[in-house]
Scaffold this motif. Sequence first.
Motif, PDB file in Angstrom:
ATOM      1  N   VAL A 185      19.107  25.132  23.623  1.00 22.96           N
ATOM      2  CA  VAL A 185      20.462  24.791  24.081  1.00 22.96           C
ATOM      3  C   VAL A 185      20.400  23.608  25.041  1.00 22.96           C
ATOM      4  CG1 VAL A 185      22.393  25.581  25.507  1.00 22.96           C
ATOM      5  CG2 VAL A 185      21.493  27.059  23.715  1.00 22.96           C
ATOM      6  N   SER A 186      19.432  23.627  25.961  1.00 20.97           N
ATOM      7  CA  SER A 186      19.277  22.515  26.912  1.00 20.97           C
ATOM      8  C   SER A 186      18.954  21.222  26.188  1.00 20.97           C
ATOM      9  CB  SER A 186      18.166  22.849  27.923  1.00 20.97           C
ATOM     10  OG  SER A 186      18.466  24.015  28.647  1.00 20.97           O
ATOM     11  N   LEU A 187      18.135  21.317  25.147  1.00 18.98           N
ATOM     12  CA  LEU A 187      17.773  20.133  24.371  1.00 18.98           C
ATOM     13  C   LEU A 187      19.001  19.551  23.677  1.00 18.98           C
ATOM     14  CD1 LEU A 187      15.323  18.414  23.537  1.00 18.98           C
ATOM     15  CD2 LEU A 187      15.082  19.908  21.531  1.00 18.98           C
ATOM     16  N   ALA A 188      19.820  20.432  23.088  1.00 15.13           N
ATOM     17  CA  ALA A 188      21.022  19.967  22.401  1.00 15.13           C
ATOM     18  C   ALA A 188      22.013  19.360  23.396  1.00 15.13           C
ATOM     19  CB  ALA A 188      21.672  21.122  21.641  1.00 15.13           C
ATOM     20  N   GLU A 189      22.217  20.039  24.526  1.00  9.50           N
ATOM     21  CA  GLU A 189      23.144  19.543  25.546  1.00  9.50           C
ATOM     22  C   GLU A 189      22.714  18.172  26.067  1.00  9.50           C
ATOM     23  OE1 GLU A 189      24.746  23.733  27.532  1.00  9.50           O
ATOM     24  OE2 GLU A 189      22.926  22.753  28.292  1.00  9.50           O
ATOM     25  N   SER A 190      21.412  18.021  26.317  1.00 12.13           N
ATOM     26  CA  SER A 190      20.917  16.754  26.862  1.00 12.13           C
ATOM     27  C   SER A 190      21.072  15.613  25.851  1.00 12.13           C
ATOM     28  CB  SER A 190      19.452  16.899  27.289  1.00 12.13           C
ATOM     29  OG  SER A 190      18.635  17.253  26.188  1.00 12.13           O
ATOM     30  N   ALA A 191      20.844  15.907  24.565  1.00 13.89           N
ATOM     31  CA  ALA A 191      20.989  14.869  23.532  1.00 13.89           C
ATOM     32  C   ALA A 191      22.439  14.422  23.417  1.00 13.89           C
ATOM     33  CB  ALA A 191      20.488  15.398  22.193  1.00 13.89           C
ATOM     34  N   PHE A 226      17.427  16.081  29.948  1.00 10.73           N
ATOM     35  CA  PHE A 226      16.978  17.400  29.493  1.00 10.73           C
ATOM     36  C   PHE A 226      16.577  18.287  30.680  1.00 10.73           C
ATOM     37  CE2 PHE A 226      13.241  20.041  28.353  1.00 10.73           C
ATOM     38  CZ  PHE A 226      13.886  20.952  27.532  1.00 10.73           C
ATOM     39  N   LEU A 227      15.852  17.743  31.635  1.00 11.33           N
ATOM     40  CA  LEU A 227      15.419  18.527  32.797  1.00 11.33           C
ATOM     41  C   LEU A 227      16.601  18.981  33.632  1.00 11.33           C
ATOM     42  CD1 LEU A 227      12.263  16.506  33.928  1.00 11.33           C
ATOM     43  CD2 LEU A 227      12.327  18.763  32.848  1.00 11.33           C
ATOM     44  N   ILE A 228      17.633  18.131  33.743  1.00 10.38           N
ATOM     45  CA  ILE A 228      18.830  18.520  34.497  1.00 10.38           C
ATOM     46  C   ILE A 228      19.511  19.717  33.832  1.00 10.38           C
ATOM     47  CG2 ILE A 228      21.166  17.797  35.143  1.00 10.38           C
ATOM     48  CD1 ILE A 228      20.029  14.967  35.565  1.00 10.38           C
ATOM     49  N   PHE A 229      19.726  19.626  32.514  1.00  7.35           N
ATOM     50  CA  PHE A 229      20.374  20.726  31.802  1.00  7.35           C
ATOM     51  C   PHE A 229      19.517  21.993  31.804  1.00  7.35           C
ATOM     52  CE2 PHE A 229      23.211  17.491  29.989  1.00  7.35           C
ATOM     53  CZ  PHE A 229      24.418  18.171  30.051  1.00  7.35           C
ATOM     54  N   LEU A 230      18.204  21.803  31.683  1.00  9.79           N
ATOM     55  CA  LEU A 230      17.312  22.964  31.711  1.00  9.79           C
ATOM     56  C   LEU A 230      17.420  23.693  33.042  1.00  9.79           C
ATOM     57  CD1 LEU A 230      15.175  24.384  29.936  1.00  9.79           C
ATOM     58  CD2 LEU A 230      13.430  23.052  31.128  1.00  9.79           C
ATOM     59  N   LEU A 231      17.459  22.943  34.140  1.00  9.64           N
ATOM     60  CA  LEU A 231      17.582  23.531  35.468  1.00  9.64           C
ATOM     61  C   LEU A 231      18.924  24.253  35.627  1.00  9.64           C
ATOM     62  CD1 LEU A 231      16.406  23.863  38.313  1.00  9.64           C
ATOM     63  CD2 LEU A 231      17.451  21.689  38.930  1.00  9.64           C
ATOM     64  N   ILE A 232      19.998  23.624  35.144  1.00 10.31           N
ATOM     65  CA  ILE A 232      21.329  24.242  35.246  1.00 10.31           C
ATOM     66  C   ILE A 232      21.376  25.536  34.432  1.00 10.31           C
ATOM     67  CG2 ILE A 232      23.764  23.967  34.618  1.00 10.31           C
ATOM     68  CD1 ILE A 232      23.418  20.963  35.217  1.00 10.31           C
ATOM     69  N   ASN A 233      20.876  25.472  33.205  1.00  7.25           N
ATOM     70  CA  ASN A 233      20.925  26.654  32.333  1.00  7.25           C
ATOM     71  C   ASN A 233      20.060  27.792  32.861  1.00  7.25           C
ATOM     72  OD1 ASN A 233      22.724  25.573  30.477  1.00  7.25           O
ATOM     73  ND2 ASN A 233      21.105  24.574  29.286  1.00  7.25           N
ATOM     74  N   TRP A 234      18.885  27.453  33.400  1.00  4.17           N
ATOM     75  CA  TRP A 234      18.035  28.493  33.991  1.00  4.17           C
ATOM     76  C   TRP A 234      18.708  29.127  35.202  1.00  4.17           C
ATOM     77  CZ3 TRP A 234      14.316  31.474  32.535  1.00  4.17           C
ATOM     78  CH2 TRP A 234      13.451  31.077  31.514  1.00  4.17           C
ATOM     79  N   PRO A 236      27.238   9.114  28.292  1.00  5.91           N
ATOM     80  CA  PRO A 236      26.254   8.556  29.233  1.00  5.91           C
ATOM     81  C   PRO A 236      26.782   8.433  30.655  1.00  5.91           C
ATOM     82  CG  PRO A 236      27.123   6.841  27.802  1.00  5.91           C
ATOM     83  CD  PRO A 236      27.623   8.136  27.246  1.00  5.91           C
ATOM     84  N   ARG A 237      28.103   8.343  30.808  1.00  7.63           N
ATOM     85  CA  ARG A 237      28.645   8.184  32.155  1.00  7.63           C
ATOM     86  C   ARG A 237      28.729   9.515  32.915  1.00  7.63           C
ATOM     87  NH1 ARG A 237      33.635   3.851  31.300  1.00  7.63           N
ATOM     88  NH2 ARG A 237      32.343   2.163  30.436  1.00  7.63           N
ATOM     89  N   VAL A 238      28.700  10.629  32.195  1.00  2.00           N
ATOM     90  CA  VAL A 238      28.768  11.947  32.859  1.00  2.00           C
ATOM     91  C   VAL A 238      27.469  12.240  33.592  1.00  2.00           C
ATOM     92  CG1 VAL A 238      29.052  14.421  32.509  1.00  2.00           C
ATOM     93  CG2 VAL A 238      30.397  12.791  31.141  1.00  2.00           C
ATOM     94  N   PHE A 239      26.331  12.002  32.923  1.00  2.00           N
ATOM     95  CA  PHE A 239      25.012  12.181  33.551  1.00  2.00           C
ATOM     96  C   PHE A 239      24.261  10.864  33.431  1.00  2.00           C
ATOM     97  CE2 PHE A 239      26.116  16.526  32.484  1.00  2.00           C
ATOM     98  CZ  PHE A 239      25.789  17.193  33.655  1.00  2.00           C
ATOM     99  N   PRO A 240      24.485   9.972  34.371  1.00  2.00           N
ATOM    100  CA  PRO A 240      23.903   8.614  34.264  1.00  2.00           C
ATOM    101  C   PRO A 240      22.406   8.588  34.564  1.00  2.00           C
ATOM    102  CG  PRO A 240      25.079   8.842  36.330  1.00  2.00           C
ATOM    103  CD  PRO A 240      25.277  10.126  35.594  1.00  2.00           C
ATOM    104  N   THR A 241      21.605   9.220  33.708  1.00  2.13           N
ATOM    105  CA  THR A 241      20.151   9.139  33.848  1.00  2.13           C
ATOM    106  C   THR A 241      19.621   8.094  32.880  1.00  2.13           C
ATOM    107  OG1 THR A 241      19.897  10.904  32.243  1.00  2.13           O
ATOM    108  CG2 THR A 241      19.921  11.550  34.549  1.00  2.13           C
ATOM    109  N   THR A 242      18.484   7.576  33.214  1.00  2.25           N
ATOM    110  CA  THR A 242      17.923   6.477  32.413  1.00  2.25           C
ATOM    111  C   THR A 242      17.110   6.954  31.227  1.00  2.25           C
ATOM    112  OG1 THR A 242      16.005   6.395  33.871  1.00  2.25           O
ATOM    113  CG2 THR A 242      17.856   4.935  34.399  1.00  2.25           C
ATOM    114  N   THR A 243      16.738   8.239  31.206  1.00  2.00           N
ATOM    115  CA  THR A 243      15.897   8.741  30.115  1.00  2.00           C
ATOM    116  C   THR A 243      16.458  10.050  29.560  1.00  2.00           C
ATOM    117  OG1 THR A 243      14.469  10.038  31.565  1.00  2.00           O
ATOM    118  CG2 THR A 243      13.842   7.747  31.180  1.00  2.00           C
ATOM    119  N   LEU A 244      16.159  10.294  28.295  1.00  2.00           N
ATOM    120  CA  LEU A 244      16.553  11.551  27.674  1.00  2.00           C
ATOM    121  C   LEU A 244      15.832  12.726  28.339  1.00  2.00           C
ATOM    122  CD1 LEU A 244      17.994  13.137  25.440  1.00  2.00           C
ATOM    123  CD2 LEU A 244      16.065  12.609  23.928  1.00  2.00           C
ATOM    124  N   ALA A 245      14.570  12.498  28.715  1.00  2.00           N
ATOM    125  CA  ALA A 245      13.796  13.558  29.366  1.00  2.00           C
ATOM    126  C   ALA A 245      14.443  13.971  30.690  1.00  2.00           C
ATOM    127  CB  ALA A 245      12.371  13.094  29.605  1.00  2.00           C
ATOM    128  N   GLY A 246      14.931  12.988  31.442  1.00  2.00           N
ATOM    129  CA  GLY A 246      15.584  13.301  32.710  1.00  2.00           C
ATOM    130  C   GLY A 246      16.832  14.133  32.506  1.00  2.00           C
TER     131      GLY A 246
END
Length: 543
Positions: A12-18, A37-45, A25-35
């Motif tokens: 779910v975190s992977l899908a949300e981050s993609a 993904f980590l934000i969504f993973l932290l929120i979901n956990w 891109p303006r909602v979560f202005p991170t420079t990388t897909l990995a970044g």
Amino acid sequence: MARQSQIQIFFVSLAESAISFYFLPRVFPTTTLAGTFLIFLLINWSFYFVYLLIIYPFFLSPFRHLPKPGGSYGPIIAHGPIMFSQPPGSAFLRMMKEVPNDGIIHYRSFFHEDRLLLTEPAQIGDVLVHKSYDFEKSPWIRTFLRQFLGDGLLMTEGDEHKHQRKQIMPAFSFRHIKELYPVFWSKSVELCGAIKAELLEKKDGVIELNHFSTQVTMDIIGLAGLGRDIGSLRNADDELIKNYEEILEPTAEKGIYFVLHLMFPLRLIKMLPWKLNERVKITTKSLKRICREFVQEKKARMKMQSEEQIDILSILLRSNAFSDDGLVDQLLTFLAAGHETTSSAFTWASHLLALNPDVQKRLRAEIHENIALPRDISSEKIDIAGLLESLPYLNAVCNETLRLYPTIPVSSRVATRDTSICGQYVPAGTLSFIVPWAINRNPRLWGEDAEKFRPERWIDPGTGRANYIGSADSNYSFLTFLHGPRSCIGEKFARAELRALVAVFCGSFEMQMADPNKMVKPGGTITSKPIGGMWLRLHPVAW
């Protein structure tokens, strides 16, 4: 279930981050897909932990309306520590006494996980008998015990358990147990001879009984189970005894080792630089080697012997139902369970008799009156099985000992599927506790004197004969051997062995506690053993 939820969170975190990275891109202005993904993973956990710790246990759990104990140890910890109370099962007994209930008490363990404590015969019968294959031993208990017992009868579940029990059952039939009584009696006599020899070297008459108890029950399971006289009573340095005494000795370190298996994977614990890990590896390897040698030796002897042997291993070999590795696993189970259960019961019986001289005197009088000689009476064509089973006070003392000191004081079952207990919905994965120590001492089932040693409760006052449910109203009030398809297959064996040991020992010695002021405390991880041993002062008596 937890592992499945963790996998779902990952995807779910992977899908949300993609979606967020490429389309918002303006909602979560991170420079990388990995970044992202980590934000969504932290929120979901975070949401998952809030759900696990607060929302589900307090607002959604199907058990939230059941009666609960007070006095929690605090958030997150909840009532988790009661599992580690000493004596094992004592905290569950307090819970049964203090919490009004209709057969099920709900409490929360570490991280607020649901736990059920079954307190009445109807609920216990549902789990152990009526829906026995909806509930299995806890996976972490099986993982822990498999190190010592292999994949024998105690460790298997489902169809494999049914198959193994069917093949092994003939070895524990009533007829077969009756044939083994002379073995039980002769080894009991040998035990008393070894103790008398020990007393000759002591001025104070004090011995530690638990070691002798382990030796004699190992010798009995050797003859009855393997057709081989291990001779540990004659050899104080027996390798088999040393291994089992090291494994079963109740220590704080072993308690911690057991608890860690509840919390962490086995492979992680084995990676720790812990001397106990090495000792477990050495002792279990040694036990497996000894059992393999027993199997090979027995197969060789059976080819040479024309007479049919009645020991358990011979019966299993004749069934052709087990490979050599399967036979080794069964032997590991029978050697451990077969000697430890009765060894523990006999040790506690001596303790209770030493504390209750009037009971001891009455029992000795019954034994001396009905059994003329203490030596091996099998050669005199006496039906020792019928004789011992007919003595009401002997059986009452044995039953009362087994009630107060069940060898396995705490047992648990996990629901393998969504099911119910007496109409209460139980989702898959729920852990329920069945606590022989607490049920056997529950005043609601046994009366106000439930925790007192009173053998008379097992004798019918009208006929003077043995009463096999005691003063309780249901046989589910006595759980030392459990009930149903997962009940102890060796119950008749253990009872017969205990009768012989108690009869010969009480008929041969007057016993007192070596230190009357010292409180003997039960301990151990799986089985109930006296911490520090059982020290008795013995005086030989004329038979």
